[in-house]
Design an enzyme around this catalytic site. Structure first.
Site, PDB file in Angstrom:
ATOM      1  N   LYS A  46      26.949  33.266  46.705  1.00 57.81           N
ATOM      2  CA  LYS A  46      27.659  32.188  45.993  1.00 57.81           C
ATOM      3  C   LYS A  46      27.667  30.923  46.852  1.00 57.81           C
ATOM      4  O   LYS A  46      27.459  29.817  46.341  1.00 57.81           O
ATOM      5  CB  LYS A  46      29.101  32.597  45.657  1.00 57.81           C
ATOM      6  CG  LYS A  46      29.845  31.457  44.954  1.00 57.81           C
ATOM      7  CD  LYS A  46      31.311  31.708  44.652  1.00 57.81           C
ATOM      8  CE  LYS A  46      31.948  30.392  44.188  1.00 57.81           C
ATOM      9  NZ  LYS A  46      33.387  30.468  43.945  1.00 57.81           N
ATOM     10  N   ASP A  82      36.618  17.231  45.077  1.00 55.12           N
ATOM     11  CA  ASP A  82      37.333  17.672  43.891  1.00 55.12           C
ATOM     12  C   ASP A  82      36.330  18.423  43.035  1.00 55.12           C
ATOM     13  O   ASP A  82      35.153  18.042  42.966  1.00 55.12           O
ATOM     14  CB  ASP A  82      37.913  16.485  43.115  1.00 55.12           C
ATOM     15  CG  ASP A  82      38.926  16.949  42.072  1.00 55.12           C
ATOM     16  OD1 ASP A  82      39.636  17.951  42.324  1.00 55.12           O
ATOM     17  OD2 ASP A  82      39.013  16.332  41.011  1.00 55.12           O
ATOM     18  N   THR A 109      41.442  19.368  53.159  1.00 56.98           N
ATOM     19  CA  THR A 109      41.750  20.446  52.224  1.00 56.98           C
ATOM     20  C   THR A 109      42.746  21.386  52.885  1.00 56.98           C
ATOM     21  O   THR A 109      42.825  21.455  54.113  1.00 56.98           O
ATOM     22  CB  THR A 109      40.486  21.229  51.826  1.00 56.98           C
ATOM     23  OG1 THR A 109      40.857  22.280  50.925  1.00 56.98           O
ATOM     24  CG2 THR A 109      39.784  21.851  53.012  1.00 56.98           C
TER      25      THR A 109
HETATM   26  P1  ITT Z   1      42.171  21.523  47.539  1.00 52.84           P
HETATM   27  O1  ITT Z   1      43.285  21.815  48.514  1.00 52.84           O
HETATM   28  O2  ITT Z   1      40.917  21.192  48.271  1.00 52.84           O
HETATM   29  O3  ITT Z   1      42.521  20.508  46.462  1.00 52.84           O
HETATM   30  P2  ITT Z   1      41.846  23.444  45.286  1.00 52.84           P
HETATM   31  O4  ITT Z   1      41.766  24.927  45.401  1.00 52.84           O
HETATM   32  O5  ITT Z   1      42.939  22.824  44.466  1.00 52.84           O
HETATM   33  O6  ITT Z   1      41.840  22.919  46.809  1.00 52.84           O
HETATM   34  P3  ITT Z   1      39.898  21.989  43.580  1.00 52.84           P
HETATM   35  O7  ITT Z   1      40.941  20.984  43.196  1.00 52.84           O
HETATM   36  O8  ITT Z   1      38.614  21.459  44.093  1.00 52.84           O
HETATM   37  O9  ITT Z   1      40.446  22.967  44.727  1.00 52.84           O
HETATM   38  O10 ITT Z   1      39.579  22.992  42.388  1.00 52.84           O
HETATM   39  C1  ITT Z   1      40.117  22.854  41.103  1.00 52.84           C
HETATM   40  C2  ITT Z   1      39.991  24.099  40.265  1.00 52.84           C
HETATM   41  O11 ITT Z   1      38.647  24.227  39.771  1.00 52.84           O
HETATM   42  C3  ITT Z   1      40.288  25.412  40.977  1.00 52.84           C
HETATM   43  O12 ITT Z   1      41.662  25.696  40.983  1.00 52.84           O
HETATM   44  C4  ITT Z   1      39.506  26.405  40.080  1.00 52.84           C
HETATM   45  O13 ITT Z   1      40.257  26.724  38.936  1.00 52.84           O
HETATM   46  C5  ITT Z   1      38.290  25.598  39.657  1.00 52.84           C
HETATM   47  N1  ITT Z   1      37.155  25.868  40.554  1.00 52.84           N
HETATM   48  C6  ITT Z   1      36.604  25.003  41.440  1.00 52.84           C
HETATM   49  N2  ITT Z   1      35.588  25.582  42.107  1.00 52.84           N
HETATM   50  C7  ITT Z   1      35.510  26.853  41.643  1.00 52.84           C
HETATM   51  C8  ITT Z   1      34.677  27.961  41.946  1.00 52.84           C
HETATM   52  O14 ITT Z   1      33.753  27.914  42.891  1.00 52.84           O
HETATM   53  N3  ITT Z   1      34.879  29.099  41.281  1.00 52.84           N
HETATM   54  C9  ITT Z   1      35.836  29.194  40.337  1.00 52.84           C
HETATM   55  N4  ITT Z   1      36.667  28.215  40.010  1.00 52.84           N
HETATM   56  C10 ITT Z   1      36.522  27.038  40.643  1.00 52.84           C
END
Ligand code: ITT
Length: 194
Positions: A174, A70, A8
């Site tokens: 959280k 993801d 990540t």
């Molecule tokens: P990576 O580099 O690990 O891909 P990322 O920030 O893109 O990091 P994800 O693809 O796992 O992470 O997350 C996709 C979206 O889902 C993220 O941009 C948020 O909009 C939403 N999301 C995921 N977890 C969340 C959380 O704990 N609280 C709020 N939104 C969340």
């Protein structure tokens, strides 16, 4: 096995995983530590496919056992959207994205606003089948954003048990109840078997 690549670029995720994997005797590496600049595309239709693509892709690039996750938001009244498209939902970011979600739900009454966050972790290592761990957190999509904490959709994600949005609870809390924490605890059990 002593090293694990956490695939990540999100430092918040790395801290969460480090806390949950404490005591396993693992040295956690990041993409930056290893100088890996290639991006593995998230082209899958499910969280599981995307987590697998990232974990197997970065394991091949690094030669190390690799964890990738993801995650996203599934809203029942929207047929599970935004799902794997959570980060790019509506083609906008930040506050505009929260407003976009509210606009999609303007005719949806309170009792039909149920939603959940989903996190799928994939653990890949050369010569073995990839294994998966999942976590979810249930809530209700609020009528207006509240709270300053967290990120993404947190200000719209109302927790019935807490009478607060996910952006109003302390970060440490959280990190105990979240979809990502639940998935990481299940991943820890797999790592213990490894
Ligand atoms: P990576 O580099 O690990 O891909 P990322 O920030 O893109 O990091 P994800 O693809 O796992 O992470 O997350 C996709 C979206 O889902 C993220 O941009 C948020 O909009 C939403 N999301 C995921 N977890 C969340 C959380 O704990 N609280 C709020 N939104 C969340």
């Amino acid at each position: 096995m002593h090293e694990l690549l956490i695939a990540t670029h999100n430092p918040g995720k790395l801290r969460e995983f480090a806390a949950i994997f404490a005591g396993l005797g693992l040295t956690l590496r990041t993409l930056d530590d290893l100088g890996i600049t290639e991006d593995v595309e998230e082209t899958g239709a499910t969280f599981e496919e995307n987590a697998r693509l990232k974990a197997e892709g970065y394991a091949a690039l690094s030669g190390l056992p690799t964890l990738a996750d993801d995650s996203g938001l599934e809203v029942a009244a929207l047929g599970g959207a935004p799902g794997v498209y959570s980060a790019r939902y509506g083609g906008v970011k930040g506050a505009a994205q929260l407003q976009y979600l509210l606009d999609q739900m303007q005719d949806v009454p309170w009792h039909q606003r149920v939603a959940r966050f989903v996190c799928v972790i994939a653990l890949a290592r050369p010569g073995h089948p990839t294994q998966f761990a999942q976590g979810t957190l249930s809530g209700v999509i609020e009528l207006a954003p509240r709270g300053e904490g967290g990120f993404g959709y947190d200000p719209l994600f109302y927790l019935l048990d807490e009478d607060k949005t996910l952006a109003e609870v302390p970060a440490a809390h959280k990190n105990q109840i979240s979809h990502r924490a639940e998935a990481a605890r299940a991943a820890r059990a797999i790592l213990e078997q490894w």
